[in-house]
Scaffold this motif. Structure first.
Motif, mmCIF file in Angstrom:
data_model
loop_
_atom_site.group_PDB
_atom_site.id
_atom_site.type_symbol
_atom_site.label_atom_id
_atom_site.label_comp_id
_atom_site.label_asym_id
_atom_site.label_seq_id
_atom_site.Cartn_x
_atom_site.Cartn_y
_atom_site.Cartn_z
ATOM 1 N N PHE A 261 69.524 12.413 6.260
ATOM 2 C CA PHE A 261 68.874 12.755 5.064
ATOM 3 C C PHE A 261 69.631 13.170 4.237
ATOM 4 O O PHE A 261 69.574 14.641 4.234
ATOM 5 N N ALA B 11 67.860 13.993 10.243
ATOM 6 C CA ALA B 11 66.276 13.987 11.403
ATOM 7 C C ALA B 11 66.222 13.265 12.862
ATOM 8 O O ALA B 11 65.199 13.744 13.114
ATOM 9 N N ALA C 124 56.883 19.335 16.338
ATOM 10 C CA ALA C 124 56.188 19.904 16.456
ATOM 11 C C ALA C 124 56.403 19.186 13.905
ATOM 12 O O ALA C 124 57.487 17.871 14.273
ATOM 13 N N ASN C 125 55.661 19.443 13.252
ATOM 14 C CA ASN C 125 55.907 18.907 12.215
ATOM 15 C C ASN C 125 57.494 18.682 12.170
ATOM 16 O O ASN C 125 58.559 19.735 11.789
ATOM 17 N N GLY C 126 58.028 17.331 11.403
ATOM 18 C CA GLY C 126 59.622 17.907 10.220
ATOM 19 C C GLY C 126 60.566 17.557 12.113
ATOM 20 O O GLY C 126 61.661 17.247 12.161
ATOM 21 N N ALA C 127 59.889 17.381 12.983
ATOM 22 C CA ALA C 127 60.789 17.163 14.201
ATOM 23 C C ALA C 127 61.230 16.009 14.356
ATOM 24 O O ALA C 127 62.945 15.773 14.952
ATOM 25 N N GLY C 128 61.098 14.846 13.835
ATOM 26 C CA GLY C 128 61.738 13.582 13.843
ATOM 27 C C GLY C 128 61.183 12.018 13.943
ATOM 28 O O GLY C 128 61.565 11.305 14.014
ATOM 29 N N LYS C 129 59.466 12.587 14.707
ATOM 30 C CA LYS C 129 58.759 11.769 14.784
ATOM 31 C C LYS C 129 58.515 10.475 14.200
ATOM 32 O O LYS C 129 58.843 9.038 14.630
ATOM 33 N N THR C 130 57.375 10.940 13.183
ATOM 34 C CA THR C 130 58.300 9.657 11.649
ATOM 35 C C THR C 130 59.091 8.561 11.623
ATOM 36 O O THR C 130 59.100 7.476 11.922
ATOM 37 N N THR C 131 60.321 9.452 11.320
ATOM 38 C CA THR C 131 61.430 8.700 11.187
ATOM 39 C C THR C 131 61.970 7.997 12.385
ATOM 40 O O THR C 131 62.152 7.029 12.262
ATOM 41 N N HIS D 262 49.196 15.149 17.967
ATOM 42 C CA HIS D 262 49.308 16.646 18.013
ATOM 43 C C HIS D 262 48.590 16.665 18.772
ATOM 44 O O HIS D 262 48.755 18.116 18.943
HETATM 45 N N1 ATP Z 1 62.444 10.057 2.768
HETATM 46 C C1 ATP Z 1 63.054 11.470 3.119
HETATM 47 N N2 ATP Z 1 64.339 11.881 2.807
HETATM 48 C C2 ATP Z 1 64.066 13.355 3.174
HETATM 49 N N3 ATP Z 1 64.235 14.184 4.473
HETATM 50 C C3 ATP Z 1 63.076 13.626 5.257
HETATM 51 C C4 ATP Z 1 62.689 12.506 4.369
HETATM 52 N N4 ATP Z 1 62.024 12.195 5.973
HETATM 53 C C5 ATP Z 1 61.657 12.523 6.532
HETATM 54 N N5 ATP Z 1 62.763 13.599 6.103
HETATM 55 C C6 ATP Z 1 63.045 15.361 7.090
HETATM 56 O O1 ATP Z 1 63.302 14.403 8.322
HETATM 57 C C7 ATP Z 1 62.884 15.443 9.338
HETATM 58 C C8 ATP Z 1 62.194 14.892 9.787
HETATM 59 O O2 ATP Z 1 61.108 14.258 9.608
HETATM 60 P P1 ATP Z 1 59.887 13.036 10.162
HETATM 61 O O3 ATP Z 1 59.210 12.904 9.143
HETATM 62 O O4 ATP Z 1 60.386 12.767 11.099
HETATM 63 O O5 ATP Z 1 58.921 14.490 11.574
HETATM 64 P P2 ATP Z 1 58.041 15.040 12.363
HETATM 65 O O6 ATP Z 1 58.316 14.778 13.440
HETATM 66 O O7 ATP Z 1 57.249 13.233 12.118
HETATM 67 O O8 ATP Z 1 56.643 15.686 11.404
HETATM 68 P P3 ATP Z 1 55.610 15.659 11.155
HETATM 69 O O9 ATP Z 1 54.267 16.203 12.511
HETATM 70 O O10 ATP Z 1 55.235 16.636 10.357
HETATM 71 O O11 ATP Z 1 54.944 14.731 10.689
HETATM 72 C C9 ATP Z 1 62.367 16.475 8.235
HETATM 73 O O12 ATP Z 1 62.700 17.241 8.348
HETATM 74 C C10 ATP Z 1 61.740 15.991 6.703
HETATM 75 O O13 ATP Z 1 61.989 16.754 5.546
#
Ligand code: ATP
Length: 259
Positions: free
Chosen positions: A22, A27, A46-53, A200
């Motif tokens: 991104f 991510a 952790a938050n932002g690690a990339g799981k949702t992506t 988590h």
């Molecule tokens: N649509 C987007 N545009 C820009 N950056 C993004 C986008 N989606 C995710 N990111 C970035 O990608 C990284 C991974 O985000 P992601 O949501 O996958 O983390 P996560 O592990 O699911 O976190 P959480 O536990 O907070 O849900 C983060 O730095 C986030 O800011």
């Protein structure tokens, strides 16, 4: 310690060097994993690690910028419909249409899935998740914990072989969370489902997951069974391992320097 023997079960979900950028930020950075039939794999970080992506790429909601994805041995993007018929998904953060009654919502999904006896199946699953009393409630008026369980009924409706559960116990009280973990494990074992599971809550993970992957800044930093990961780290619990990775990006303490 000897290495674990290779898992010979069918691989039902696989990512090869999955990358998602991104605005120049990765991510996910060459993320590779395999999920086997009958296995619950925890995706931690952790938050932002990339799981949702990762979940979004696997669900086809986000297009990867690199790498390949396969489900049941088929390339995900070319065989999306076929794969979706054998899969399902539930997240604490996605809502079913709020203006419908719970039973109406579930009937809609049951019809989409082409169930032969939708009412019977819905009744069985609602009983299993102890939400029979919610059938005539307006979905948008449910508490977070109630709608999480309705979402889980939806996710089990088509008897998926592959299930993705994104923080399924996030908004549940400890009693209901315990029941949900047990139901997920029971259904998973009975039907030999493969589950990709994020949480988590390390109690969740230790109880439900056979194996876990820790992500840090989109890369795998550690994987194994929860017990092995704790044993091989300098931490006392999986929660301590999580905190160490979140803060330092690694699990093992540097050996003390000799004077
Ligand atoms: N649509 C987007 N545009 C820009 N950056 C993004 C986008 N989606 C995710 N990111 C970035 O990608 C990284 C991974 O985000 P992601 O949501 O996958 O983390 P996560 O592990 O699911 O976190 P959480 O536990 O907070 O849900 C983060 O730095 C986030 O800011």
């Amino acid at each position: 310690m000897s290495a674990a023997p290779p898992d010979t079960r069918e691989v039902i979900l696989e990512a090869r060097e999955l990358t998602r950028e991104f605005d120049g930020v990765k991510a996910l950075d060459r993320f590779s994993f395999k999920l086997h039939r009958g296995e619950v794999l925890g995706l931690l970080g952790a938050n932002g690690a990339g799981k949702t992506t990762a979940m979004n790429c696997l669900l086809g909601l986000t297009l990867p910028t690199g790498g390949d994805l396969f489900a049941f041995g088929l390339p995900l993007h070319q065989h999306r419909i076929k794969i979706l018929q054998r899969s399902n998904f539930s997240s604490a953060y996605t809502a079913l249409p709020g203006n419908l009654l719970v039973r109406q919502n579930l009937i809609v999904f049951a019809r989409i899935y082409g169930l032969k006896e939708p009412k019977k199946k819905i009744a069985e699953l609602m009983e299993l998740l102890e939400i029979t009393h919610l059938a005539d409630r307006v979905t948008g008026q449910l508490s977070a914990g109630e709608s999480t369980r309705v979402n889980l009924v939806k996710a089990f409706l088509n008897d998926p072989e592959l299930l993705m559960l994104d923080e399924p116990t996030a908004s549940l009280d400890p009693d209901i969370a315990d029941k949900v973990r047990k139901v997920v494990r029971k259904v998973q074992k009975e039907r030999n489902i493969g589950i990709l599971y994020t949480s988590h809550n390390m109690r969740d993970i230790e109880e439900v997951c056979d194996r876990v992957i820790f992500l840090h800044k989109g890369k795998i930093v550690c994987e194994g069974t929860p017990t092995d990961i704790v044993a091989q780290s300098s931490s006392a619990t999986l929660e301590d391992v999580f905190i160490k990775i979140a803060r330092d990006g690694e699990v093992i303490d540097e050996p003390a320097k000799q004077p």
